[in-house]
Write an enzyme that holds these catalytic residues in place. Sequence first.
Site, PDB file in Angstrom:
ATOM      1  N   HIS A   1       5.779   4.687  15.683  1.00 29.19           N
ATOM      2  CA  HIS A   1       6.843   3.960  14.972  1.00 29.19           C
ATOM      3  C   HIS A   1       6.631   3.866  13.467  1.00 29.19           C
ATOM      4  CE1 HIS A   1       3.914   0.706  15.045  1.00 29.19           C
ATOM      5  NE2 HIS A   1       4.614   0.154  14.068  1.00 29.19           N
TER       6      HIS A   1
HETATM    7  C1  UD1 Z   1       7.435  -3.875  12.037  1.00 27.11           C
HETATM    8  C2  UD1 Z   1       6.255  -4.122  11.100  1.00 27.11           C
HETATM    9  C3  UD1 Z   1       5.087  -3.234  11.518  1.00 27.11           C
HETATM   10  C4  UD1 Z   1       4.765  -3.397  12.997  1.00 27.11           C
HETATM   11  C5  UD1 Z   1       6.031  -3.114  13.805  1.00 27.11           C
HETATM   12  C6  UD1 Z   1       5.788  -3.257  15.294  1.00 27.11           C
HETATM   13  C7  UD1 Z   1       6.776  -4.712   8.766  1.00 27.11           C
HETATM   14  C8  UD1 Z   1       6.800  -4.183   7.377  1.00 27.11           C
HETATM   15  N1  UD1 Z   1       6.583  -3.786   9.721  1.00 27.11           N
HETATM   16  O1  UD1 Z   1       7.890  -2.545  11.821  1.00 27.11           O
HETATM   17  O2  UD1 Z   1       3.950  -3.611  10.758  1.00 27.11           O
HETATM   18  O3  UD1 Z   1       3.740  -2.501  13.371  1.00 27.11           O
HETATM   19  O4  UD1 Z   1       7.032  -4.051  13.383  1.00 27.11           O
HETATM   20  O5  UD1 Z   1       6.947  -3.094  16.025  1.00 27.11           O
HETATM   21  O6  UD1 Z   1       6.910  -5.883   8.958  1.00 27.11           O
HETATM   22  N2  UD1 Z   1      14.806  -3.239  15.601  1.00 27.11           N
HETATM   23  C9  UD1 Z   1      15.480  -3.436  16.781  1.00 27.11           C
HETATM   24  N3  UD1 Z   1      15.120  -4.514  17.535  1.00 27.11           N
HETATM   25  C10 UD1 Z   1      14.137  -5.379  17.171  1.00 27.11           C
HETATM   26  C11 UD1 Z   1      13.461  -5.146  15.956  1.00 27.11           C
HETATM   27  C12 UD1 Z   1      13.799  -4.067  15.180  1.00 27.11           C
HETATM   28  O7  UD1 Z   1      16.374  -2.682  17.141  1.00 27.11           O
HETATM   29  O8  UD1 Z   1      13.857  -6.351  17.905  1.00 27.11           O
HETATM   30  C13 UD1 Z   1      15.189  -2.108  14.739  1.00 27.11           C
HETATM   31  C14 UD1 Z   1      15.653  -2.599  13.384  1.00 27.11           C
HETATM   32  O9  UD1 Z   1      17.022  -2.749  13.339  1.00 27.11           O
HETATM   33  C15 UD1 Z   1      15.172  -1.516  12.428  1.00 27.11           C
HETATM   34  C16 UD1 Z   1      13.994  -0.904  13.149  1.00 27.11           C
HETATM   35  O10 UD1 Z   1      14.033  -1.336  14.508  1.00 27.11           O
HETATM   36  O11 UD1 Z   1      16.139  -0.545  12.230  1.00 27.11           O
HETATM   37  C17 UD1 Z   1      12.717  -1.297  12.499  1.00 27.11           C
HETATM   38  O12 UD1 Z   1      12.465  -2.715  12.535  1.00 27.11           O
HETATM   39  P1  UD1 Z   1      11.633  -3.476  11.391  1.00 27.11           P
HETATM   40  O13 UD1 Z   1      11.331  -4.876  11.783  1.00 27.11           O
HETATM   41  O14 UD1 Z   1      12.287  -3.246  10.101  1.00 27.11           O
HETATM   42  O15 UD1 Z   1      10.278  -2.702  11.270  1.00 27.11           O
HETATM   43  P2  UD1 Z   1       9.320  -2.051  12.344  1.00 27.11           P
HETATM   44  O16 UD1 Z   1       9.405  -0.581  12.169  1.00 27.11           O
HETATM   45  O17 UD1 Z   1       9.575  -2.610  13.720  1.00 27.11           O
END
Ligand code: UD1
Length: 369
Positions: free
Chosen positions: A208
Amino acid sequence: MKALVVAGARPNFMKVAPILHGLDTASHEGILLHTGQHYDAQMSDAFFRDLGLPEPAFHLGVGSGTHAQQTARVMEAFEPVLVKSKPNWVVVVGDVNSTLACTLVAAKLKPDIGCQVAHVEAGLRSRDWRMPEEINRVLTDRVSDLLLTPSRDAHPNLLAEGVPADRIVFVGNVMIDTLVTQLPKARQLDMPGRLGVRRGEYALVTLHRPSNVDDRAALRAVLEALAQIASRMPVVLPIHPRTRKNVEAFRMASLLDRLHVVEPVGYTEMVSLTNDAALVLTDSGGLQEESTVLGVPCVTLREQTERPITLTEGTNRMAPWPLSAEGIRSAFEAALDSGRSPAGHPVPEGWDGRAAERVVSALVSRSTI
Ligand code: UD1
Protein backbone atom coordinates in the site's frame (compact mmCIF):
# COMPACT_ATOMS: atom_id res chain seq x y z
CA MET A 1 -3.82 9.86 36.01
CA LYS A 2 -5.88 10.59 32.92
CA ALA A 3 -4.57 9.70 29.45
CA LEU A 4 -6.24 10.54 26.14
CA VAL A 5 -5.14 7.81 23.73
CA VAL A 6 -5.27 8.65 20.01
CA ALA A 7 -5.96 6.21 17.17
CA GLY A 8 -6.63 7.15 13.57
CA ALA A 9 -5.64 4.56 11.02
CA ARG A 10 -5.47 0.78 10.80
CA PRO A 11 -1.90 0.33 12.11
CA ASN A 12 -2.80 2.30 15.27
CA PHE A 13 -5.57 0.09 16.61
CA MET A 14 -3.38 -2.87 17.64
CA LYS A 15 -1.00 -0.45 19.38
CA VAL A 16 -3.59 1.42 21.45
CA ALA A 17 -5.48 -1.72 22.59
CA PRO A 18 -2.82 -2.95 25.08
CA ILE A 19 -2.13 0.60 26.32
CA LEU A 20 -5.81 1.14 27.16
CA HIS A 21 -5.90 -2.26 28.83
CA GLY A 22 -2.72 -1.47 30.80
CA LEU A 23 -4.15 1.85 31.99
CA ASP A 24 -7.36 0.18 33.07
CA THR A 25 -5.55 -2.63 34.91
CA ALA A 26 -3.50 -0.08 36.84
CA SER A 27 -6.71 1.89 37.70
CA HIS A 28 -5.86 4.91 35.59
CA GLU A 29 -8.30 6.65 33.28
CA GLY A 30 -7.70 5.82 29.61
CA ILE A 31 -9.89 7.68 27.12
CA LEU A 32 -9.94 6.52 23.50
CA LEU A 33 -10.17 9.07 20.69
CA HIS A 34 -10.63 7.93 17.06
CA THR A 35 -9.84 10.59 14.47
CA GLY A 36 -11.69 8.68 11.74
CA GLN A 37 -8.74 8.83 9.30
CA HIS A 38 -9.65 5.23 8.45
CA TYR A 39 -13.38 4.72 8.40
CA ASP A 40 -14.24 1.56 6.38
CA ALA A 41 -15.73 -1.45 8.11
CA GLN A 42 -12.68 -3.49 7.06
CA MET A 43 -10.08 -0.81 7.83
CA SER A 44 -11.49 0.20 11.21
CA ASP A 45 -14.60 -1.51 12.65
CA ALA A 46 -13.20 -5.03 12.20
CA PHE A 47 -10.25 -4.05 14.39
CA PHE A 48 -12.42 -2.67 17.17
CA ARG A 49 -14.33 -5.96 17.20
CA ASP A 50 -11.26 -8.24 17.06
CA LEU A 51 -9.26 -6.33 19.64
CA GLY A 52 -12.15 -5.76 22.06
CA LEU A 53 -11.59 -2.01 21.89
CA PRO A 54 -14.19 0.15 23.67
CA GLU A 55 -16.39 2.57 21.72
CA PRO A 56 -14.25 5.70 21.36
CA ALA A 57 -15.23 8.45 23.80
CA PHE A 58 -14.56 10.89 20.95
CA HIS A 59 -14.84 10.28 17.20
CA LEU A 60 -13.61 13.13 15.00
CA GLY A 61 -14.87 11.62 11.72
CA VAL A 62 -12.25 13.32 9.52
CA GLY A 63 -12.18 10.74 6.68
CA SER A 64 -9.96 10.85 3.57
CA GLY A 65 -8.37 13.83 1.92
CA THR A 66 -5.01 15.22 0.91
CA HIS A 67 -2.32 15.20 3.59
CA ALA A 68 -2.99 18.85 4.38
CA GLN A 69 -6.74 18.36 4.53
CA GLN A 70 -6.50 15.27 6.71
CA THR A 71 -3.95 16.83 9.09
CA ALA A 72 -5.81 20.15 9.30
CA ARG A 73 -9.19 18.50 9.91
CA VAL A 74 -7.77 16.42 12.77
CA MET A 75 -6.13 19.49 14.32
CA GLU A 76 -9.27 21.59 14.15
CA ALA A 77 -11.52 18.89 15.54
CA PHE A 78 -9.03 17.77 18.22
CA GLU A 79 -8.39 21.16 19.82
CA PRO A 80 -11.81 21.63 21.50
CA VAL A 81 -11.82 18.00 22.65
CA LEU A 82 -8.47 18.47 24.34
CA VAL A 83 -9.49 21.73 25.97
CA LYS A 84 -12.61 20.05 27.32
CA SER A 85 -11.08 16.79 28.51
CA LYS A 86 -7.83 18.19 30.01
CA PRO A 87 -5.90 14.91 30.32
CA ASN A 88 -2.51 14.61 32.02
CA TRP A 89 -1.21 12.83 28.93
CA VAL A 90 -2.00 12.70 25.24
CA VAL A 91 -0.67 9.33 24.05
CA VAL A 92 -0.01 9.05 20.31
CA VAL A 93 1.27 5.96 18.50
CA GLY A 94 3.08 5.29 15.23
CA ASP A 95 3.53 7.66 12.31
CA VAL A 96 0.24 8.39 10.56
CA ASN A 97 -1.16 11.85 9.83
CA SER A 98 -3.40 11.66 12.92
CA THR A 99 -0.32 11.08 15.12
CA LEU A 100 1.35 14.30 14.02
CA ALA A 101 -1.85 16.36 13.98
CA CYS A 102 -2.79 15.54 17.58
CA THR A 103 0.79 16.00 18.78
CA LEU A 104 0.99 19.52 17.32
CA VAL A 105 -2.29 20.54 18.92
CA ALA A 106 -1.32 19.14 22.34
CA ALA A 107 2.19 20.62 22.29
CA LYS A 108 0.76 24.08 21.69
CA LEU A 109 -1.97 23.77 24.32
CA LYS A 110 0.46 22.49 26.94
CA PRO A 111 1.12 25.89 28.56
CA ASP A 112 -2.65 26.45 28.93
CA ILE A 113 -3.89 23.05 30.07
CA GLY A 114 -0.73 21.32 31.26
CA CYS A 115 -1.05 18.12 29.22
CA GLN A 116 2.10 16.29 28.16
CA VAL A 117 2.54 14.24 24.98
CA ALA A 118 3.93 10.69 24.94
CA HIS A 119 4.90 9.15 21.60
CA VAL A 120 4.80 5.36 21.51
CA GLU A 121 7.05 3.88 18.78
CA ALA A 122 9.40 6.85 18.93
CA GLY A 123 12.79 7.10 17.24
CA LEU A 124 12.25 4.94 14.15
CA ARG A 125 13.84 6.48 11.05
CA SER A 126 13.88 5.46 7.38
CA ARG A 127 15.81 8.62 6.42
CA ASP A 128 13.59 8.75 3.34
CA TRP A 129 11.98 12.18 3.34
CA ARG A 130 9.69 11.24 0.46
CA MET A 131 7.72 9.10 2.92
CA PRO A 132 4.94 11.09 4.62
CA GLU A 133 5.42 8.81 7.63
CA GLU A 134 9.07 9.91 8.04
CA ILE A 135 8.00 13.55 8.27
CA ASN A 136 5.32 12.56 10.78
CA ARG A 137 7.81 10.58 12.90
CA VAL A 138 10.51 13.24 13.09
CA LEU A 139 8.14 16.12 13.86
CA THR A 140 6.15 14.12 16.40
CA ASP A 141 9.34 13.15 18.25
CA ARG A 142 10.62 16.73 18.18
CA VAL A 143 7.69 18.16 20.12
CA SER A 144 6.73 15.22 22.36
CA ASP A 145 7.63 15.25 26.06
CA LEU A 146 8.19 11.52 26.43
CA LEU A 147 9.65 9.28 23.72
CA LEU A 148 8.85 5.62 24.27
CA THR A 149 10.97 3.44 22.00
CA PRO A 150 10.27 -0.07 20.66
CA SER A 151 13.94 -1.05 20.24
CA ARG A 152 17.23 0.32 21.52
CA ASP A 153 18.45 1.20 18.01
CA ALA A 154 15.95 4.08 18.10
CA HIS A 155 17.94 5.86 20.85
CA PRO A 156 20.96 6.98 18.77
CA ASN A 157 18.53 8.31 16.14
CA LEU A 158 16.88 10.55 18.71
CA LEU A 159 20.10 11.62 20.44
CA ALA A 160 21.60 12.57 17.05
CA GLU A 161 18.65 14.92 16.50
CA GLY A 162 19.33 16.65 19.80
CA VAL A 163 16.57 15.07 21.89
CA PRO A 164 17.61 15.18 25.58
CA ALA A 165 18.38 11.66 26.88
CA ASP A 166 16.03 12.05 29.85
CA ARG A 167 13.02 12.24 27.53
CA ILE A 168 13.74 8.80 26.03
CA VAL A 169 12.54 5.56 27.64
CA PHE A 170 12.86 2.07 26.18
CA VAL A 171 9.57 0.18 26.55
CA GLY A 172 9.64 -2.44 23.77
CA ASN A 173 7.04 -3.15 21.14
CA VAL A 174 3.39 -2.68 22.17
CA MET A 175 2.15 -4.20 18.92
CA ILE A 176 3.66 -7.51 19.99
CA ASP A 177 1.51 -7.39 23.16
CA THR A 178 -1.52 -7.61 20.89
CA LEU A 179 0.05 -10.32 18.75
CA VAL A 180 0.75 -12.45 21.84
CA THR A 181 -2.82 -11.97 23.14
CA GLN A 182 -4.51 -12.76 19.83
CA LEU A 183 -2.32 -15.65 18.64
CA PRO A 184 -4.28 -18.49 20.32
CA LYS A 185 -7.53 -17.23 18.73
CA ALA A 186 -5.79 -16.77 15.38
CA ARG A 187 -4.47 -20.35 15.44
CA GLN A 188 -8.03 -21.65 15.69
CA LEU A 189 -9.34 -19.54 12.82
CA ASP A 190 -7.71 -21.45 9.95
CA MET A 191 -7.90 -18.58 7.49
CA PRO A 192 -5.81 -20.46 4.89
CA GLY A 193 -8.43 -23.24 4.89
CA ARG A 194 -11.19 -20.68 4.40
CA LEU A 195 -9.36 -19.20 1.41
CA GLY A 196 -8.68 -22.64 -0.07
CA VAL A 197 -4.88 -22.61 0.37
CA ARG A 198 -2.74 -25.00 2.41
CA ARG A 199 -1.03 -24.04 5.67
CA GLY A 200 2.65 -23.30 5.15
CA GLU A 201 2.35 -23.41 1.37
CA TYR A 202 1.42 -19.90 0.26
CA ALA A 203 2.93 -16.42 0.07
CA LEU A 204 1.11 -13.62 1.93
CA VAL A 205 1.42 -10.17 0.37
CA THR A 206 0.47 -6.67 1.50
CA LEU A 207 1.08 -3.58 -0.57
CA HIS A 208 0.00 0.00 0.00
CA ARG A 209 2.98 2.41 0.19
CA PRO A 210 2.53 5.35 -2.17
CA SER A 211 6.08 4.70 -3.52
CA ASN A 212 4.94 1.25 -4.69
CA VAL A 213 1.32 1.73 -5.64
CA ASP A 214 1.03 5.34 -6.82
CA ASP A 215 3.82 4.85 -9.37
CA ARG A 216 2.80 2.95 -12.51
CA ALA A 217 6.22 1.32 -13.19
CA ALA A 218 6.77 0.26 -9.59
CA LEU A 219 3.29 -1.22 -9.28
CA ARG A 220 3.75 -3.11 -12.55
CA ALA A 221 7.11 -4.56 -11.40
CA VAL A 222 5.61 -5.82 -8.13
CA LEU A 223 2.47 -7.26 -9.72
CA GLU A 224 4.50 -8.99 -12.44
CA ALA A 225 6.74 -10.56 -9.78
CA LEU A 226 3.67 -11.74 -7.87
CA ALA A 227 2.14 -13.24 -11.01
CA GLN A 228 5.40 -15.19 -11.56
CA ILE A 229 5.52 -16.30 -7.91
CA ALA A 230 1.92 -17.50 -8.28
CA SER A 231 3.16 -20.22 -10.65
CA ARG A 232 5.29 -21.57 -7.74
CA MET A 233 2.77 -21.24 -4.90
CA PRO A 234 -0.55 -19.53 -4.18
CA VAL A 235 -0.23 -15.78 -3.47
CA VAL A 236 -2.76 -14.31 -1.02
CA LEU A 237 -3.22 -10.53 -1.30
CA PRO A 238 -5.62 -8.73 1.09
CA ILE A 239 -5.85 -5.59 -1.00
CA HIS A 240 -5.61 -2.08 0.51
CA PRO A 241 -8.17 0.48 -0.83
CA ARG A 242 -5.35 2.69 -2.17
CA THR A 243 -3.88 -0.26 -4.11
CA ARG A 244 -7.26 -1.38 -5.46
CA LYS A 245 -7.96 2.16 -6.76
CA ASN A 246 -4.59 2.40 -8.51
CA VAL A 247 -4.71 -1.08 -10.06
CA GLU A 248 -7.98 0.00 -11.65
CA ALA A 249 -6.76 3.48 -12.63
CA PHE A 250 -3.62 2.03 -14.29
CA ARG A 251 -5.67 -0.74 -15.98
CA MET A 252 -3.58 -3.51 -14.42
CA ALA A 253 -6.44 -5.67 -13.12
CA SER A 254 -5.41 -8.58 -15.36
CA LEU A 255 -2.15 -8.90 -13.38
CA LEU A 256 -4.26 -9.88 -10.36
CA ASP A 257 -5.95 -12.78 -12.17
CA ARG A 258 -3.58 -15.44 -10.84
CA LEU A 259 -3.57 -14.16 -7.24
CA HIS A 260 -5.96 -14.87 -4.36
CA VAL A 261 -7.12 -11.28 -3.95
CA VAL A 262 -9.34 -10.66 -0.93
CA GLU A 263 -10.75 -7.58 0.79
CA PRO A 264 -8.68 -6.22 3.73
CA VAL A 265 -9.03 -8.71 6.60
CA GLY A 266 -9.48 -8.21 10.35
CA TYR A 267 -6.62 -8.37 12.83
CA THR A 268 -7.01 -11.96 14.03
CA GLU A 269 -7.56 -13.14 10.46
CA MET A 270 -4.33 -11.42 9.43
CA VAL A 271 -2.37 -13.03 12.27
CA SER A 272 -3.74 -16.42 11.19
CA LEU A 273 -2.65 -15.77 7.59
CA THR A 274 0.80 -14.53 8.65
CA ASN A 275 1.46 -17.34 11.08
CA ASP A 276 0.65 -20.02 8.50
CA ALA A 277 2.37 -18.41 5.49
CA ALA A 278 5.50 -19.92 3.91
CA LEU A 279 6.70 -16.35 3.67
CA VAL A 280 5.50 -12.75 3.59
CA LEU A 281 6.19 -10.06 0.98
CA THR A 282 5.24 -6.62 2.23
CA ASP A 283 5.81 -2.88 2.30
CA SER A 284 4.10 -2.54 5.71
CA GLY A 285 6.08 -1.71 8.85
CA GLY A 286 3.99 -3.80 11.24
CA LEU A 287 4.19 -6.98 9.21
CA GLN A 288 8.00 -6.87 9.25
CA GLU A 289 7.80 -6.98 13.06
CA GLU A 290 5.02 -9.55 13.34
CA SER A 291 6.73 -11.98 10.94
CA THR A 292 9.96 -11.65 12.97
CA VAL A 293 8.18 -12.67 16.17
CA LEU A 294 6.29 -15.50 14.42
CA GLY A 295 9.53 -16.71 12.79
CA VAL A 296 8.12 -16.44 9.26
CA PRO A 297 10.53 -15.25 6.52
CA CYS A 298 9.73 -11.75 5.22
CA VAL A 299 10.77 -9.86 2.08
CA THR A 300 10.38 -6.10 2.42
CA LEU A 301 9.44 -4.30 -0.79
CA ARG A 302 11.03 -0.94 0.07
CA GLU A 303 14.28 0.93 -0.45
CA GLN A 304 15.02 0.90 3.29
CA THR A 305 13.35 0.04 6.56
CA GLU A 306 12.92 2.10 9.71
CA ARG A 307 12.88 -1.25 11.56
CA PRO A 308 16.45 -2.52 10.98
CA ILE A 309 16.29 -4.78 14.03
CA THR A 310 14.02 -7.08 11.99
CA LEU A 311 16.97 -7.53 9.58
CA THR A 312 19.65 -8.10 12.22
CA GLU A 313 17.64 -10.02 14.82
CA GLY A 314 14.66 -11.22 12.82
CA THR A 315 13.48 -12.92 9.65
CA ASN A 316 13.35 -9.85 7.40
CA ARG A 317 15.36 -9.16 4.22
CA MET A 318 15.16 -6.27 1.73
CA ALA A 319 14.24 -6.92 -1.92
CA PRO A 320 16.96 -5.48 -4.20
CA TRP A 321 16.33 -1.81 -5.01
CA PRO A 322 15.03 -0.43 -7.33
CA LEU A 323 12.31 -3.04 -7.32
CA SER A 324 12.16 -5.26 -10.38
CA ALA A 325 10.23 -8.45 -11.08
CA GLU A 326 13.52 -10.36 -11.24
CA GLY A 327 14.90 -8.89 -7.99
CA ILE A 328 11.70 -9.65 -6.08
CA ARG A 329 11.71 -13.20 -7.44
CA SER A 330 15.29 -13.81 -6.27
CA ALA A 331 14.56 -12.39 -2.79
CA PHE A 332 11.48 -14.64 -2.68
CA GLU A 333 13.62 -17.72 -3.47
CA ALA A 334 16.22 -16.79 -0.82
CA ALA A 335 13.52 -16.23 1.82
CA LEU A 336 11.86 -19.52 0.95
CA ASP A 337 15.19 -21.36 1.27
CA SER A 338 15.85 -19.77 4.67
CA GLY A 339 12.69 -21.44 6.02
CA ARG A 340 10.75 -20.79 9.17
CA SER A 341 12.59 -20.18 12.47
CA PRO A 342 12.41 -23.07 14.93
CA ALA A 343 9.98 -22.85 17.88
CA GLY A 344 11.44 -20.88 20.78
CA HIS A 345 13.64 -18.73 18.50
CA PRO A 346 14.91 -15.51 20.10
CA VAL A 347 13.06 -12.23 19.50
CA PRO A 348 14.25 -8.62 19.92
CA GLU A 349 14.45 -7.31 23.49
CA GLY A 350 11.14 -6.01 24.83
CA TRP A 351 9.03 -7.74 22.16
CA ASP A 352 7.67 -9.91 24.92
CA GLY A 353 3.98 -9.05 25.27
CA ARG A 354 4.54 -6.72 28.26
CA ALA A 355 5.46 -3.42 26.62
CA ALA A 356 2.18 -1.71 27.58
CA GLU A 357 2.93 -2.28 31.27
CA ARG A 358 6.21 -0.42 30.76
CA VAL A 359 4.39 2.36 28.87
CA VAL A 360 2.03 2.85 31.82
CA SER A 361 4.93 2.83 34.34
CA ALA A 362 6.74 5.46 32.29
CA LEU A 363 3.61 7.66 32.15
CA VAL A 364 3.09 7.35 35.89
CA SER A 365 6.70 8.12 36.77
CA ARG A 366 6.80 11.18 34.46
CA SER A 367 3.37 12.46 35.38
CA THR A 368 3.41 16.00 36.68
CA ILE A 369 0.52 15.39 39.09
C1 UD1 B 1 -2.22 5.38 6.04
C2 UD1 B 1 -0.95 5.87 6.73
C3 UD1 B 1 0.13 4.80 6.61
C4 UD1 B 1 -0.36 3.45 7.09
C5 UD1 B 1 -1.63 3.09 6.32
C6 UD1 B 1 -2.18 1.74 6.75
C7 UD1 B 1 -0.51 8.29 6.68
C8 UD1 B 1 0.32 9.34 6.05
N1 UD1 B 1 -0.44 7.08 6.11
O1 UD1 B 1 -1.95 5.28 4.65
O2 UD1 B 1 1.24 5.20 7.41
O3 UD1 B 1 0.63 2.47 6.89
O4 UD1 B 1 -2.60 4.11 6.56
O5 UD1 B 1 -3.37 1.45 6.12
O6 UD1 B 1 -1.17 8.56 7.64
N2 UD1 B 1 -9.46 4.60 2.24
C9 UD1 B 1 -10.62 3.87 2.22
N3 UD1 B 1 -11.11 3.44 3.41
C10 UD1 B 1 -10.51 3.70 4.60
C11 UD1 B 1 -9.31 4.46 4.59
C12 UD1 B 1 -8.79 4.90 3.40
O7 UD1 B 1 -11.19 3.61 1.17
O8 UD1 B 1 -11.01 3.28 5.67
C13 UD1 B 1 -8.91 5.12 0.97
C14 UD1 B 1 -8.84 6.63 0.99
O9 UD1 B 1 -9.97 7.20 0.43
C15 UD1 B 1 -7.59 6.94 0.19
C16 UD1 B 1 -6.75 5.70 0.34
O10 UD1 B 1 -7.58 4.66 0.86
O11 UD1 B 1 -7.88 7.13 -1.15
C17 UD1 B 1 -5.59 5.95 1.24
O12 UD1 B 1 -5.97 6.30 2.59
P1 UD1 B 1 -5.08 7.27 3.51
O13 UD1 B 1 -5.58 7.29 4.91
O14 UD1 B 1 -4.91 8.55 2.83
O15 UD1 B 1 -3.65 6.65 3.52
P2 UD1 B 1 -3.13 5.16 3.57
O16 UD1 B 1 -2.53 4.85 2.25
O17 UD1 B 1 -4.19 4.23 4.09
